[in-house]
Design a protein around this motif. Structure first.
Motif, short mmCIF file in Angstrom:
data_model
loop_
_atom_site.label_atom_id
_atom_site.label_comp_id
_atom_site.label_asym_id
_atom_site.label_seq_id
_atom_site.Cartn_x
_atom_site.Cartn_y
_atom_site.Cartn_z
N GLN A 1 0.83 -1.21 0.00
CA GLN A 1 0.00 0.00 0.00
C GLN A 1 0.85 1.25 0.00
N VAL A 2 2.09 1.15 -0.50
CA VAL A 2 3.05 2.25 -0.35
C VAL A 2 2.55 3.56 -0.93
N VAL A 3 1.91 3.53 -2.08
CA VAL A 3 1.45 4.78 -2.71
C VAL A 3 0.32 5.39 -1.90
N ASP A 4 -0.65 4.61 -1.52
CA ASP A 4 -1.76 5.13 -0.72
C ASP A 4 -1.25 5.66 0.62
N PHE A 5 -0.31 4.97 1.23
CA PHE A 5 0.16 5.37 2.55
C PHE A 5 0.97 6.65 2.51
N TYR A 6 1.87 6.76 1.54
CA TYR A 6 2.79 7.90 1.53
C TYR A 6 2.31 9.09 0.70
N ALA A 7 1.20 8.95 0.01
CA ALA A 7 0.75 10.02 -0.88
C ALA A 7 0.50 11.34 -0.16
N ASP A 8 0.12 11.28 1.11
CA ASP A 8 -0.20 12.52 1.84
C ASP A 8 0.79 12.82 2.96
N LYS A 9 1.95 12.16 2.96
CA LYS A 9 2.89 12.33 4.07
C LYS A 9 3.89 13.47 3.85
N LYS A 10 3.87 14.10 2.70
CA LYS A 10 4.79 15.19 2.38
C LYS A 10 6.26 14.78 2.57
N VAL A 11 6.57 13.64 2.00
CA VAL A 11 7.93 13.12 1.96
C VAL A 11 8.14 12.48 0.61
N ASN A 12 9.32 12.58 0.06
CA ASN A 12 9.62 11.93 -1.22
C ASN A 12 10.00 10.48 -0.97
N VAL A 13 9.37 9.56 -1.67
CA VAL A 13 9.69 8.13 -1.57
C VAL A 13 10.20 7.66 -2.92
N VAL A 14 11.40 7.10 -2.92
CA VAL A 14 12.06 6.68 -4.16
C VAL A 14 12.26 5.17 -4.14
N ILE A 15 11.69 4.49 -5.13
CA ILE A 15 11.81 3.03 -5.22
C ILE A 15 12.54 2.68 -6.52
N PRO A 16 13.80 2.26 -6.45
CA PRO A 16 14.50 1.80 -7.66
C PRO A 16 13.86 0.50 -8.16
N GLN A 17 13.43 0.50 -9.41
CA GLN A 17 12.71 -0.65 -9.95
C GLN A 17 13.62 -1.53 -10.79
N ALA A 18 14.78 -1.82 -10.25
CA ALA A 18 15.74 -2.76 -10.84
C ALA A 18 16.68 -3.19 -9.72
N GLY A 19 17.51 -4.19 -10.01
CA GLY A 19 18.47 -4.66 -9.01
C GLY A 19 18.12 -6.00 -8.39
N ALA A 20 17.31 -6.80 -9.07
CA ALA A 20 16.91 -8.10 -8.54
C ALA A 20 18.13 -8.94 -8.17
N PHE A 21 18.09 -9.53 -6.98
CA PHE A 21 19.09 -10.48 -6.47
C PHE A 21 20.48 -9.89 -6.29
N SER A 22 20.59 -8.56 -6.32
CA SER A 22 21.91 -7.92 -6.31
C SER A 22 22.42 -7.57 -4.91
N TYR A 23 21.55 -7.61 -3.91
CA TYR A 23 21.84 -7.10 -2.57
C TYR A 23 22.18 -5.61 -2.59
N TYR A 24 21.91 -4.95 -3.68
CA TYR A 24 22.16 -3.51 -3.81
C TYR A 24 23.55 -3.14 -3.29
N THR A 25 24.51 -3.92 -3.71
CA THR A 25 25.88 -3.75 -3.26
C THR A 25 26.80 -3.62 -4.46
N ASP A 26 28.04 -3.25 -4.23
CA ASP A 26 29.06 -3.22 -5.27
C ASP A 26 29.74 -4.60 -5.33
N TRP A 27 29.55 -5.29 -6.43
CA TRP A 27 30.09 -6.64 -6.58
C TRP A 27 31.59 -6.59 -6.90
N ALA A 28 32.30 -7.56 -6.37
CA ALA A 28 33.74 -7.65 -6.62
C ALA A 28 34.02 -8.09 -8.05
N GLN A 29 33.14 -8.94 -8.60
CA GLN A 29 33.30 -9.46 -9.96
C GLN A 29 31.98 -9.32 -10.70
#
Length: 362
Positions: free
Chosen positions: A118-146
């Motif tokens: 429900q992220v859009v409904d919940f945050y739509a009126d909170k006056k805060v920017n919410v940023v969801i990167p829509q890529a990065g599956a299985f990456s752990y959002y980290t810098d890989w060594a290889q």
């Protein structure tokens, strides 16, 4: 299993919220420019909708919804790769920003915050920017060594560089945001949120870790990494090197927990015991197909239960270490619940109190 996704529209389970305020956090002091240094930054613009993005559930759901900005940002460190961003704007200038990371399958497998919460409904009126990167599956959002060469993990994986150095400056400038920010994630990315805050101490006012494991260099936990990154076509050795090596230990949020000092923390886990939303009766009463119910519930109770029990143990270990260091946090230990969306949906709302305190109570 795709048809079973509707199971995850369940309500949250009962929880115990434990608040520790041993040492008050200080506001973040680093700016995006200070963190980026000489690193080339992203170019942020309107989303160029590819066939792949057009076919994803989040875009079908919110492609025409004015509450969600559809943007993209390039990553110089990943050879100029364009990363789709689903952004819920604050609606006015000088507001904070929350970076909300998806779990293992992410938008690529239609298992993302925009699609299944429900992220859009919940945050739509909170006056805060919410940023969801829509890529990065299985990456752990980290810098890989290889560089891996799998179906989802292919080519340079420099997600920490993207999220902490390349993206914040130009994106927050476009959003006219202030210098307050939080980072949060669930499951795989709960670990990532802790690590990015530790590696950039003084950059995040708040951190949310929803059902993650901080102990990534321990033997069993390292093999859990393998189970996740294998699904994307990678190996943990490609990501963080051999278990117990310097780079693996650097990316162990438990070992480096002291560096969470200074950020407000929300940390959660369920017990692994089945809740109402994990049992057949809950879904059969909604008229769902019994065959789908049987298969889905088995996976939730067995696989999801085992994973969440391990997460619960790991999270209690982190709490013990933070307590010993005098670092306070808001803990949400649910007495029931498996490793699944009902608990993470609850965390999405419950953590807002922690974030609000970090943004506005200082």
């Amino acid at each position: 299993m795709k048809r079973f996704t509707s199971f995850l529209a369940a309500t949250s389970v009962a929880a115990t919220l434990v608040t520790a305020t041993l040492v008050p956090a200080n506001a973040a002091v680093l700016t995006p420019q200070q963190v980026a240094g000489a690193t080339p930054v992203s170019q942020v613009g309107d989303l160029q909708v590819t066939d792949a993005v057009a076919g994803q559930a989040w875009f079908k759901k919110f492609g025409n919804d004015p509450r969600v900005l559809k943007l993209q940002a390039t990553s110089p460190a990943m050879n100029g790769r364009a990363i789709p961003l689903a952004v819920i704007p604050a609606g006015e200038a000088n507001r904070p920003t929350i970076y909300l990371l998806n779990g293992a399958g992410g938008a690529e497998q239609n298992s993302d915050w925009a699609t299944l919460s429900q992220v859009v409904d919940f945050y739509a009126d909170k006056k805060v920017n919410v940023v969801i990167p829509q890529a990065g599956a299985f990456s752990y959002y980290t810098d890989w060594a290889q560089d891996p060469n799998g179906k989802y993990l292919n080519g340079p994986q420099k997600w920490e560089t993207f999220l902490t150095k390349e993206l914040p400056g130009p994106l927050e400038q476009r959003l006219e945001a202030n210098n307050k920010r939080a980072i949060a994630g669930m499951s795989m990315s709960a670990t990532s949120a802790l690590l990015l805050a530790e590696h950039n101490q003084g950059f995040y006012d708040a951190v949310g870790s929803y059902a993650g494991c901080a102990q990534t260099s321990a033997p069993m936990q390292y093999e859990f990494l393998r189970l996740t990154v294998n699904r994307g076509g990678g190996q943990p050795e490609q990501m963080w090197g051999p278990r117990g090596g310097d780079y693996n230990r650097y990316n162990d949020a438990f070992l480096n927990a002291e560096k969470l000092r200074g950020s407000e923390l929300y940390i959660s886990a369920s017990s692994g015991l089945a809740s109402e939303t994990d049992l057949p009766e809950y879904y059969l009463k909604q008229g769902m197909n019994p065959a789908i119910v049987a298969a889905g519930v088995t996976q939730l109770v067995v696989e999801g239960g085992v994973i969440e029990a391990a997460v619960n143990h790991c999270t209690h270990n982190l709490k013990a270490k933070l307590d010993k260091s005098g670092i306070g946090a808001d803990y949400n230990f649910r007495t029931t619940g498996t490793h699944s969306w009902p608990g993470w949906r609850q965390d999405l709302e419950a953590s807002w109190g922690t974030f609000w305190r970090a943004f506005y109570a200082k």
